[in-house]
Each structure stands twice: as C-alpha cells, then as structure tokens.
Design an enzyme around this catalytic site. Structure first.
Site, PDB file in Angstrom:
ATOM      1  N   HIS A  44      58.202 -92.192  67.762  1.00  0.00           N
ATOM      2  CA  HIS A  44      57.777 -93.578  67.956  1.00  0.00           C
ATOM      3  C   HIS A  44      59.005 -94.457  68.134  1.00  0.00           C
ATOM      4  O   HIS A  44      59.980 -94.307  67.394  1.00  0.00           O
ATOM      5  CB  HIS A  44      56.987 -94.087  66.745  1.00  0.00           C
ATOM      6  CG  HIS A  44      55.544 -93.744  66.832  1.00  0.00           C
ATOM      7  ND1 HIS A  44      54.574 -94.682  67.032  1.00  0.00           N
ATOM      8  CD2 HIS A  44      54.922 -92.559  66.778  1.00  0.00           C
ATOM      9  CE1 HIS A  44      53.391 -94.069  67.088  1.00  0.00           C
ATOM     10  NE2 HIS A  44      53.580 -92.778  66.922  1.00  0.00           N
ATOM     11  N   TYR A  76      51.946-104.633  62.796  1.00  0.00           N
ATOM     12  CA  TYR A  76      51.963-105.504  61.619  1.00  0.00           C
ATOM     13  C   TYR A  76      51.283-106.807  62.024  1.00  0.00           C
ATOM     14  O   TYR A  76      51.807-107.527  62.882  1.00  0.00           O
ATOM     15  CB  TYR A  76      53.400-105.839  61.196  1.00  0.00           C
ATOM     16  CG  TYR A  76      54.251-104.631  60.850  1.00  0.00           C
ATOM     17  CD1 TYR A  76      54.219-104.086  59.568  1.00  0.00           C
ATOM     18  CD2 TYR A  76      55.109-104.050  61.790  1.00  0.00           C
ATOM     19  CE1 TYR A  76      55.011-102.990  59.232  1.00  0.00           C
ATOM     20  CE2 TYR A  76      55.903-102.956  61.464  1.00  0.00           C
ATOM     21  CZ  TYR A  76      55.848-102.433  60.189  1.00  0.00           C
ATOM     22  OH  TYR A  76      56.629-101.352  59.853  1.00  0.00           O
ATOM     23  N   PRO A 126      56.171 -99.973  50.237  1.00  0.00           N
ATOM     24  CA  PRO A 126      55.995 -99.172  51.463  1.00  0.00           C
ATOM     25  C   PRO A 126      56.177 -99.975  52.754  1.00  0.00           C
ATOM     26  O   PRO A 126      55.997 -99.439  53.840  1.00  0.00           O
ATOM     27  CB  PRO A 126      54.565 -98.634  51.347  1.00  0.00           C
ATOM     28  CG  PRO A 126      53.889 -99.455  50.336  1.00  0.00           C
ATOM     29  CD  PRO A 126      54.916-100.137  49.490  1.00  0.00           C
ATOM     30  N   LYS A 152      60.226 -96.494  53.769  1.00  0.00           N
ATOM     31  CA  LYS A 152      61.567 -95.987  53.443  1.00  0.00           C
ATOM     32  C   LYS A 152      61.628 -94.987  52.288  1.00  0.00           C
ATOM     33  O   LYS A 152      62.630 -94.293  52.125  1.00  0.00           O
ATOM     34  CB  LYS A 152      62.479 -97.169  53.073  1.00  0.00           C
ATOM     35  CG  LYS A 152      62.739 -98.134  54.215  1.00  0.00           C
ATOM     36  CD  LYS A 152      63.572 -97.481  55.278  1.00  0.00           C
ATOM     37  CE  LYS A 152      63.888 -98.400  56.428  1.00  0.00           C
ATOM     38  NZ  LYS A 152      64.509 -97.701  57.541  1.00  0.00           N
ATOM     39  N   TYR A 200      65.560-100.470  60.562  1.00  0.00           N
ATOM     40  CA  TYR A 200      64.194 -99.939  60.621  1.00  0.00           C
ATOM     41  C   TYR A 200      64.193 -98.437  60.901  1.00  0.00           C
ATOM     42  O   TYR A 200      63.484 -97.664  60.269  1.00  0.00           O
ATOM     43  CB  TYR A 200      63.447-100.697  61.714  1.00  0.00           C
ATOM     44  CG  TYR A 200      61.955-100.500  61.725  1.00  0.00           C
ATOM     45  CD1 TYR A 200      61.183-100.789  60.611  1.00  0.00           C
ATOM     46  CD2 TYR A 200      61.308-100.056  62.877  1.00  0.00           C
ATOM     47  CE1 TYR A 200      59.807-100.625  60.630  1.00  0.00           C
ATOM     48  CE2 TYR A 200      59.939 -99.886  62.909  1.00  0.00           C
ATOM     49  CZ  TYR A 200      59.195-100.173  61.784  1.00  0.00           C
ATOM     50  OH  TYR A 200      57.835-100.012  61.804  1.00  0.00           O
TER      51      TYR A 200
HETATM   52  C1  LIG Z   1      50.490 -95.001  50.466  1.00  0.00           C
HETATM   53  C2  LIG Z   1      51.951 -94.667  50.576  1.00  0.00           C
HETATM   54  C3  LIG Z   1      52.556 -94.696  51.827  1.00  0.00           C
HETATM   55  C4  LIG Z   1      53.904 -94.389  51.957  1.00  0.00           C
HETATM   56  N1  LIG Z   1      54.485 -94.421  53.202  1.00  0.00           N
HETATM   57  C5  LIG Z   1      55.787 -94.080  53.347  1.00  0.00           C
HETATM   58  C6  LIG Z   1      56.386 -93.968  54.668  1.00  0.00           C
HETATM   59  O1  LIG Z   1      55.744 -94.173  55.710  1.00  0.00           O
HETATM   60  N2  LIG Z   1      57.692 -93.586  54.743  1.00  0.00           N
HETATM   61  C7  LIG Z   1      58.426 -93.294  53.626  1.00  0.00           C
HETATM   62  O2  LIG Z   1      59.609 -92.952  53.755  1.00  0.00           O
HETATM   63  N3  LIG Z   1      57.886 -93.362  52.370  1.00  0.00           N
HETATM   64  C8  LIG Z   1      56.603 -93.733  52.203  1.00  0.00           C
HETATM   65  N4  LIG Z   1      56.025 -93.737  50.955  1.00  0.00           N
HETATM   66  C9  LIG Z   1      56.832 -93.366  49.773  1.00  0.00           C
HETATM   67  C10 LIG Z   1      56.995 -91.851  49.628  1.00  0.00           C
HETATM   68  O3  LIG Z   1      55.737 -91.223  49.626  1.00  0.00           O
HETATM   69  C11 LIG Z   1      57.750 -91.527  48.346  1.00  0.00           C
HETATM   70  O4  LIG Z   1      58.903 -92.330  48.290  1.00  0.00           O
HETATM   71  C12 LIG Z   1      58.148 -90.047  48.280  1.00  0.00           C
HETATM   72  O5  LIG Z   1      57.029 -89.252  47.983  1.00  0.00           O
HETATM   73  C13 LIG Z   1      59.233 -89.793  47.231  1.00  0.00           C
HETATM   74  O6  LIG Z   1      59.516 -88.432  47.185  1.00  0.00           O
HETATM   75  P1  LIG Z   1      60.040 -87.754  45.826  1.00  0.00           P
HETATM   76  O7  LIG Z   1      60.275 -86.333  46.134  1.00  0.00           O
HETATM   77  O8  LIG Z   1      61.122 -88.569  45.276  1.00  0.00           O
HETATM   78  O9  LIG Z   1      58.832 -87.933  44.800  1.00  0.00           O
HETATM   79  P2  LIG Z   1      57.326 -87.418  44.844  1.00  0.00           P
HETATM   80  O10 LIG Z   1      56.878 -87.189  46.230  1.00  0.00           O
HETATM   81  O11 LIG Z   1      56.561 -88.375  44.000  1.00  0.00           O
HETATM   82  O12 LIG Z   1      57.404 -86.011  44.134  1.00  0.00           O
HETATM   83  C14 LIG Z   1      57.618 -85.902  42.738  1.00  0.00           C
HETATM   84  C15 LIG Z   1      56.960 -84.630  42.240  1.00  0.00           C
HETATM   85  O13 LIG Z   1      57.259 -84.456  40.859  1.00  0.00           O
HETATM   86  C16 LIG Z   1      56.102 -83.997  40.191  1.00  0.00           C
HETATM   87  N5  LIG Z   1      56.236 -84.327  38.767  1.00  0.00           N
HETATM   88  C17 LIG Z   1      56.062 -85.531  38.156  1.00  0.00           C
HETATM   89  N6  LIG Z   1      56.281 -85.432  36.848  1.00  0.00           N
HETATM   90  C18 LIG Z   1      56.571 -84.144  36.591  1.00  0.00           C
HETATM   91  C19 LIG Z   1      56.894 -83.413  35.407  1.00  0.00           C
HETATM   92  N7  LIG Z   1      56.940 -84.002  34.216  1.00  0.00           N
HETATM   93  N8  LIG Z   1      57.171 -82.089  35.515  1.00  0.00           N
HETATM   94  C20 LIG Z   1      57.131 -81.463  36.727  1.00  0.00           C
HETATM   95  N9  LIG Z   1      56.827 -82.120  37.885  1.00  0.00           N
HETATM   96  C21 LIG Z   1      56.574 -83.427  37.815  1.00  0.00           C
HETATM   97  C22 LIG Z   1      54.965 -84.714  40.887  1.00  0.00           C
HETATM   98  O14 LIG Z   1      53.729 -84.053  40.692  1.00  0.00           O
HETATM   99  C23 LIG Z   1      55.440 -84.670  42.327  1.00  0.00           C
HETATM  100  O15 LIG Z   1      54.981 -83.526  43.019  1.00  0.00           O
HETATM  101  C24 LIG Z   1      54.668 -94.055  50.795  1.00  0.00           C
HETATM  102  C25 LIG Z   1      54.062 -93.998  49.531  1.00  0.00           C
HETATM  103  C26 LIG Z   1      52.716 -94.318  49.424  1.00  0.00           C
HETATM  104  C27 LIG Z   1      52.068 -94.245  48.048  1.00  0.00           C
END
Ligand SMILES: Cc1cc2nc3c(=O)[nH]c(=O)nc-3n(C[C@H](O)[C@H](O)[C@H](O)COP(=O)(O)OP(=O)(O)OC[C@H]3O[C@@H](n4cnc5c(N)ncnc54)[C@H](O)[C@@H]3O)c2cc1C
Length: 433
Positions: free
Chosen positions: A111, A244, A336, A340, A430
């Site tokens: 995109h 948007y 969101p 990012k 962006y």
């Molecule tokens: C609706 C929505 C839309 C989004 N859109 C975007 C987007 O378009 N672009 C973008 O970049 N970001 C977006 N985000 C944000 C993005 O999804 C998160 O920032 C991302 O998932 C972070 O990744 P992570 O690996 O840090 O954490 P997570 O994906 O949250 O993974 C953490 C993992 O740790 C596990 N966990 C938690 N506690 C424990 C424990 N005690 N022991 C063992 N495991 C545990 C959880 O189950 C999970 O699987 C969006 C978020 C939402 C909610």
C-alpha cells in the site's frame, strides 16, 4: 517437593497432546500434596509468542543460541488473534533479509497511498512516492503463524499454555522463570526455566514489566480520553486504500486486511460497551462519517469482531533490568492510530537479538548494556508521530474550543497536501523509514 530435571526437548509443545502425556512414561505427576516441579535450562528464556518473541527466537536460533519460548495461550489462540495488519517498509525489508517474509511476500498487499476525508473534501497522500517505501498489509495472525511454523520446523520449542508466574534472579545472573503447566490433570505442575537472560516479550498485560522493582523503572503514561470501537467485518474494502474520515460525530477509519475481511474503527466514548454498538448502529455511523457530500459506497456485511480500545500510550524506562530485557508491548504501548505497535515490537526484537548475538558470539556485552538507550529514542519518535496523528484525526483535544480545533485540523490537512516538506515528513514517519 519432588524435583526432576528434564531437558526442554522432552517437553512437548503440543498442548492438545497433554503435557504429562507428552512426557510419556518418564514423568508421572504426583498427588497434589507432593506438588511436582520440573527444571530445565536454556540460554535465553523468551516469555510470549507474539511478533517480538518469535522474531527474537528465530534470530537467536539462526545463530545457534539456545532459547525456549513460553506462552500463556494455546497455539490455536495465538495463531488466530487478529490485531495489526500494516507492516512498515523497513520492517518488511528486515524480515526479507532474514528469510522471514515468505508468507508476507506471497499474500501481503503493498500500500502506498492513504486518504483523509474532512468537510466533504478528500486529501490523498501518496506516502509511498514521497518516501520511496510502501507498507505491506498482512494480518498479524498470519505473520505469527508463519514465524511459529518456521521456528518449530527448525527444531525450536514453544511451550504453549505455560503462563510465566514468577521471574527471579535477574539482578544476580541467576535468572529463573517459573511457569505453571496448564494441563487437564488436577495436579499442579510447575516448570522452572533457568537461563542466562530473560526476554520479556509478553505484551502489556504480561509478567515481565511488573517483575522489575518499582524503584528501578519509570512508567510514562498518556490517556487521551478517547475510545475506538475496533471492528472486523467480513467484507472487501470499499475503498482500496487506508481511509481516515474526520467527522463532527467523531473519527471513522477503514484499514484493508484481506480480500474478504476489512478492519474499521469508529471513535466512541472510552467506557462504551461493545453491546451498545449493534451492527445497524455501526454501519449507520460508518456510512455517515465516511461519506463525501452525502455519498457513500460502503459495502456492508457481517461484523465478526468488535472491541472497545482506550486510546493511551505508555513507555517504560529503562527497558531492561539486570538480565531481563523488555521488548514490544511489554515495554511500551502506542495508540493504534499510526499502526506502529507491531512494527516497534519487531524493531525491539531485532536490536535485542543483535545484542544477545554479540554477547554470545563475540563476548561483547556493550550492546546489551545499551539496549534500552538504543531503543528509547526510536520509541519516543514513534510516540510523537502517533500523538501528532491522533490530534489530526480527532476533534477532542481536552478543550471546549471545537470550532478552533476544527480549523486547525483543516489547516494541517491542507499543509499535508500543499507542502512537500510537511508531506515528506509525514510519509517518512508513516511508512517507517
Ligand atoms: C485492534 C488493534 C489493531 C492494531 N493494529 C496495528 C497495526 O496496524 N500495526 C501495528 O504495528 N500494530 C498494531 N497493533 C498493535 C500490535 O498488535 C501490538 O503492538 C503487537 O501485538 C505487539 O507485539 P508483542 O509481541 O510485543 O506483544 P503481543 O502480540 O501482545 O504478544 C505477547 C504474548 O505474550 C503472551 N503472554 C502474556 N503474558 C504471559 C505470561 N505471563 N507468560 C507467558 N506468555 C504470556 C501473550 O499471550 C501473547 O501471546 C494493533 C493492536 C490492536 C489491539
């Protein structure tokens, strides 16, 4: 307490097989009062199988550094949790360089333009041309599934349904992560994972950040007082780009996901309940807020997920404590608005992996010591962009001068389409170059 040592290879990652069954005859859990404990050892214990944890695991695995991922949820849950979808240009390039982009290259859709709608006008920003990069739209759950498959097919261990419940010894080089083993039996079973380092990749509600004594961290929080109703609808995107829409009734957005599924956002009150937003109300508001001169070509259909999100941002400083390193949402969350969060999470994992590899391969701990210092300027830059964008697309700014804010928004949009310098800065932030 009966203590038995196992190499983690003996611990199955298949929750469906049942933990104790998977250990076969070697291990039979004792009665409840004889609470059993399993001990194991690895170089890096990674808590959380999200994008941050899995990217880190794959990079370490590639270098032959021993690591185990423990995950609270089941594999099925992790592989179907729909969240992000926009992957920044730089992150796509990074995944490609490391051979982690096969699915994304096959099914992701590049995109390069986004559109703002305001007061009956359309403002189209060709951020791809301006920055020389593109986003790739590829749902987070697909990426997670790809990464998991790669990691496990190369012999990597992910222990699903193993929530970490305790972390100790990070300050004196004897880190131990204790997990509860959730199997179907009634016997409480615990796994103690000894390790050199703990990578806290367990998201915002995980254990890692809260395991750091409060005297050693500062948490910076911003609550915007704005809610977003995040929706997934089983419909193709009506508009082929990210949209948007800035409207008197509040923001509305459309983010393409797959040919059959589209993400929509509707600004709402932070305390709203999902049940207050039935399908007909959702489509009515989307149609109204996204219309141009009353016209609208929105395709409607079944809504398959709805969730109210609170617009807030949090940064934890520093992102490390002793031998514990935080990555991704465990260290910071971001609204969101600019898409990012996942991109930041992967960038953290990249830097942390480089530091751990330098430690193990070159006996050089400099990058590890400087991990937080390296990551925080980037994290704050992205927070700043997200904050700017949030103010652009919402009329709520804490004051009552709605009409003034309205004109500010228009002025910003006009500059975005009229000033190359302004548009270039937007495009660069962006797309994540
Ligand atoms: C609706 C929505 C839309 C989004 N859109 C975007 C987007 O378009 N672009 C973008 O970049 N970001 C977006 N985000 C944000 C993005 O999804 C998160 O920032 C991302 O998932 C972070 O990744 P992570 O690996 O840090 O954490 P997570 O994906 O949250 O993974 C953490 C993992 O740790 C596990 N966990 C938690 N506690 C424990 C424990 N005690 N022991 C063992 N495991 C545990 C959880 O189950 C999970 O699987 C969006 C978020 C939402 C909610």
């Amino acid at each position: 307490m009966a203590k038995r040592y196992f190499h983690y290879d003996e611990i199955a990652s298949e929750q469906s097989a049942g933990y104790t069954k998977a250990l076969g005859e070697e291990f039979v859990p004792g009665p409840v009062d004889g609470e059993d404990l399993i001990r194991s050892r690895t170089q890096v214990a990674i808590v959380g199988a999200g994008p941050a944890g899995l990217v880190l695991a794959l990079l370490l695995q590639h270098e032959g550094i021993d690591c185990v991922v423990v995950e609270r949820q089941t594999q099925a849950y992790v592989e179907t949790r729909a969240r992000a979808g926009f992957i920044e240009h730089r992150v796509v390039e990074f995944l490609r360089q490391h051979g982690l982009s096969e699915g994304l290259d096959l099914r992701g859709v590049p995109h390069t333009t986004c559109e703002f709608r305001h007061g009956g006008s359309q403002y189209i920003v060709p951020y791809g041309d301006l920055s020389g990069g593109a986003h790739v739209v590829y749902p987070q759950q697909f990426l997670v599934r790809d990464l998991l498959e790669l990691f496990t097919s190369r012999g990597g261990k992910v222990l699903f349904s193993h929530p970490a419940v305790k972390m100790e010894g990070m300050e004196d080089n004897r880190a131990v992560v204790t997990c509860v083993v959730q199997d179907s039996s009634d016997s409480p079973l615990q796994l103690e994972l000894e390790c050199d380092f703990v990578a806290g990749c367990d998201g915002f509600h995980g254990l890692s950040r809260t395991s750091i004594p409060s005297t050693h961290v500062m948490t910076f929080t911003k609550q915007y007082g704005i809610g977003w109703l995040a929706l997934l609808a089983e419909v193709p995107s009506s508009m082929k780009r990210i949209v948007y829409a800035l409207h008197d009734s509040g923001f509305a957005g459309q983010m393409p996901r797959t040919p059959q599924v589209t993400r929509f956002y509707l600004e709402c009150l932070p305390g709203d309940l999902e049940s207050e937003w039935p399908d007909d109300r959702v489509w009515r508001e989307l149609r109204k807020r996204m219309a141009i001169d009353g016209e609208n070509d929105l395709i409607t259909g079944p809504i398959i997920e709805r969730r109210v999100l609170d617009m807030r941002s949090v940064v934890t400083e520093p992102m490390q404590y002793g031998n514990l390193f935080l990555a991704g949402d465990a260290a910071h969350i971001i609204t969101p608005v600019g898409a990012k969060g996942m991109n930041l999470a992967i960038a953290d994992a990249e830097v942390l992996a480089r530091a751990l590899i330098a430690h193990y391969r070159k006996r050089d701990g400099t990058l590890l010591r400087e991990y937080s210092k390296t990551r925080l300027p980037h994290v704050w830059r992205v927070q700043e962009f997200s904050d700017w964008m949030l103010r652009l697309i919402h009329s709520t700014d804490g004051s009552n001068e709605q009409a003034f804010s309205e004109r500010l928004r228009r002025a910003r949009l006009e500059r975005l389409c009229g000033s190359n310098a302004y548009a270039n800065l937007f495009a660069e932030s962006y797309v994540g170059r």
